[in-house]
Design a protein around this motif. Sequence first.
Motif, mmCIF file in Angstrom:
data_model
loop_
_atom_site.group_PDB
_atom_site.id
_atom_site.type_symbol
_atom_site.label_atom_id
_atom_site.label_comp_id
_atom_site.label_asym_id
_atom_site.label_seq_id
_atom_site.Cartn_x
_atom_site.Cartn_y
_atom_site.Cartn_z
ATOM 1 N N THR A 1 0.769 -1.265 0.004
ATOM 2 C CA THR A 1 -0.105 -0.076 0.122
ATOM 3 C C THR A 1 0.522 1.122 0.176
ATOM 4 O O THR A 1 0.410 2.350 -0.256
ATOM 5 C CB THR A 1 -0.871 0.027 1.174
ATOM 6 O OG1 THR A 1 -0.141 -0.089 2.623
ATOM 7 C CG2 THR A 1 -1.914 -1.163 1.225
ATOM 8 N N GLY A 2 2.137 0.990 0.367
ATOM 9 C CA GLY A 2 2.924 2.425 0.231
ATOM 10 C C GLY A 2 4.518 2.235 0.668
ATOM 11 O O GLY A 2 5.133 1.212 0.324
ATOM 12 N N GLU B 1 6.991 2.167 4.186
ATOM 13 C CA GLU B 1 7.073 2.044 5.565
ATOM 14 C C GLU B 1 8.278 2.298 6.172
ATOM 15 O O GLU B 1 9.261 2.247 5.839
ATOM 16 C CB GLU B 1 6.897 0.547 5.792
ATOM 17 C CG GLU B 1 6.898 0.306 7.408
ATOM 18 C CD GLU B 1 6.770 -1.205 7.687
ATOM 19 O OE1 GLU B 1 7.827 -1.630 8.390
ATOM 20 O OE2 GLU B 1 6.005 -1.715 7.239
ATOM 21 N N ASP C 1 3.881 5.099 8.581
ATOM 22 C CA ASP C 1 3.427 4.486 7.299
ATOM 23 C C ASP C 1 2.831 5.535 6.412
ATOM 24 O O ASP C 1 2.103 6.065 7.107
ATOM 25 C CB ASP C 1 2.745 3.101 7.654
ATOM 26 C CG ASP C 1 3.300 1.992 8.303
ATOM 27 O OD1 ASP C 1 4.552 2.027 8.269
ATOM 28 O OD2 ASP C 1 2.718 1.239 8.731
ATOM 29 N N ALA D 1 0.525 5.589 2.708
ATOM 30 C CA ALA D 1 -0.347 4.942 1.799
ATOM 31 C C ALA D 1 -0.298 5.956 0.431
ATOM 32 O O ALA D 1 -0.583 7.178 0.615
ATOM 33 C CB ALA D 1 -1.685 4.896 2.304
#
Length: 548
Positions: free
Chosen positions: A374-375, A377, A382, A384
């Motif tokens: 999703t993206g 880290e 985190d 996205a």
Amino acid sequence: MQTQTSETLRRADPAPVPEWDAIIIGAGLSGLFQLHCLRDRLGMNVRLFEMGTGVGGTWYWNRYPGARFDSESYSYAYSFSQELLDEWDWSEHFAGQPETERYLNHVADKFDLRRSISFASKVTACHYHDDSRSWAVRLEDGSWHTCRFLVTAVGPLSAPTFPKVPGRESFAGEAYHTGLWPKHPVTFEGKRVAVIGTGASGVQVITEIAKTAKSLTVFQRRPNWCKPLHNRPISKNEMKRLRAWYPEMFQLCEQTSAGFLHTPDGRRTFDLPLEEREAFWEKQYRTPGFSMWVGGFKDMMTDRAANDEVSKFVARKIRERVHDPKVADLLIPKDHGFGTRRVPQESGYYEVFNQPNVELVSVLENPIRRITPTGVEFADRDFAFDMIVYATGFDAITGSFDRIDIRGASGAKLKEKWRAALETFLGVQIADFPNMFMCIGPHTALGNIPRSAEYNVLWITNLIEYMRQHGYTYVVPRPEAVEDWTSFVLKAGEGLLSNDVDSWMTGINQNVDGKQTRIIARYSGSAPAFRARANAVATEGYRQLEMC
């Protein structure tokens, strides 16, 4: 000369007589001109292999939004054909990628070059054979092709690299590298976009993405000093004046230190009082193109105190343009002075960070932990995203050679040879690699690439013509000539602040194994001095080369 016995190499040589007089790798600016010179001027049987499906090289692959020249369009153009100069009109002082790609396609059509080009043909290996004095070239499809002369026109910035972080393949959204941009349209509108990298391509693409993205997060490891490009259109009347100026302009490019329309000022920084220095820098900051980088005071690149002064000036400019002092501070380099790394030219880059949809994240002390589906880290956060753009540059100068299995006399591997010591002759030839030429290789003059490329191509062409006239089928630089040229390159770099900085120009790439130690990867003397030595080699009968 010894005969190779490798089973692989014997199988790679399908015929005792070379299939082609010459094979060229790469249909960029250098390769196209080299093809024209060898095929049309010398009448040779030539084949050019190009990995892409069209011509253009850099301007074929780097089609990301915002990609454009940072040297003046008309100074970047070919100078070898008056007819070509007369018929092509540039629309901007610093043309964008689409226009430049059209220009190179026009060149390919005008000189009927496509009939000698094999597209979608990636070269994976080049092996020299002593017994036949020829090269065997393997393509990705497994086919082999033989030639007498091998010319690499692979470019100094053509091997894209990605960040060394895990999980990159797991990302479920759109992902692109600026140096491998797709031909299909890419839209940023309404999307959460990440850009990793703030080099020259990052600066250009960030400026464009910020215009329409729902949000843009810029991940920056080390900032670069950037200067306004000041691009503008070229009217028909102005183009007419520029065309009349061509002879004088190309002569000027031959005289300047790096082939640009700008060259260092003859004064030293502290020869002038503060007010006059500031006025000089203000004028340069407003001047289009590379004036402030390559046209500064002559001690800017050798005197640390002088470099500190111009760096302070540019830092003030950044603070004036970026509203948030903390963001401005992140955008000001701390590890190198102005001009000691390549200076990206920008059009509103710093103002991007005043927009509410843009966030700047430093990854220097808090590196990316991994890419997720999703993206992105981090240890403490985190992100996205719908799209990730990798503006992480290239394995520069030697990287495009490293990705081909190049073996010279007796099976010598080029990658291993250069790992031990980067040595060339004029940046054009390499010891133990007979009949191989580099259009823009390590230790050659860079600067305004087309000006250097045209010269190198003509030098190679003249040497091959000399060999054909004298019945020679073998040429390699003598060891003492390589040693002499390499020493000259090292001496030309002495005292330069840029050689004390980690950058692609000193062979550093944190994303490539084995490239964490600085080297002298480029010739940093003047272009006129380079040409003087190269011309002398030719006029003195190529004594530095062994021919037979």
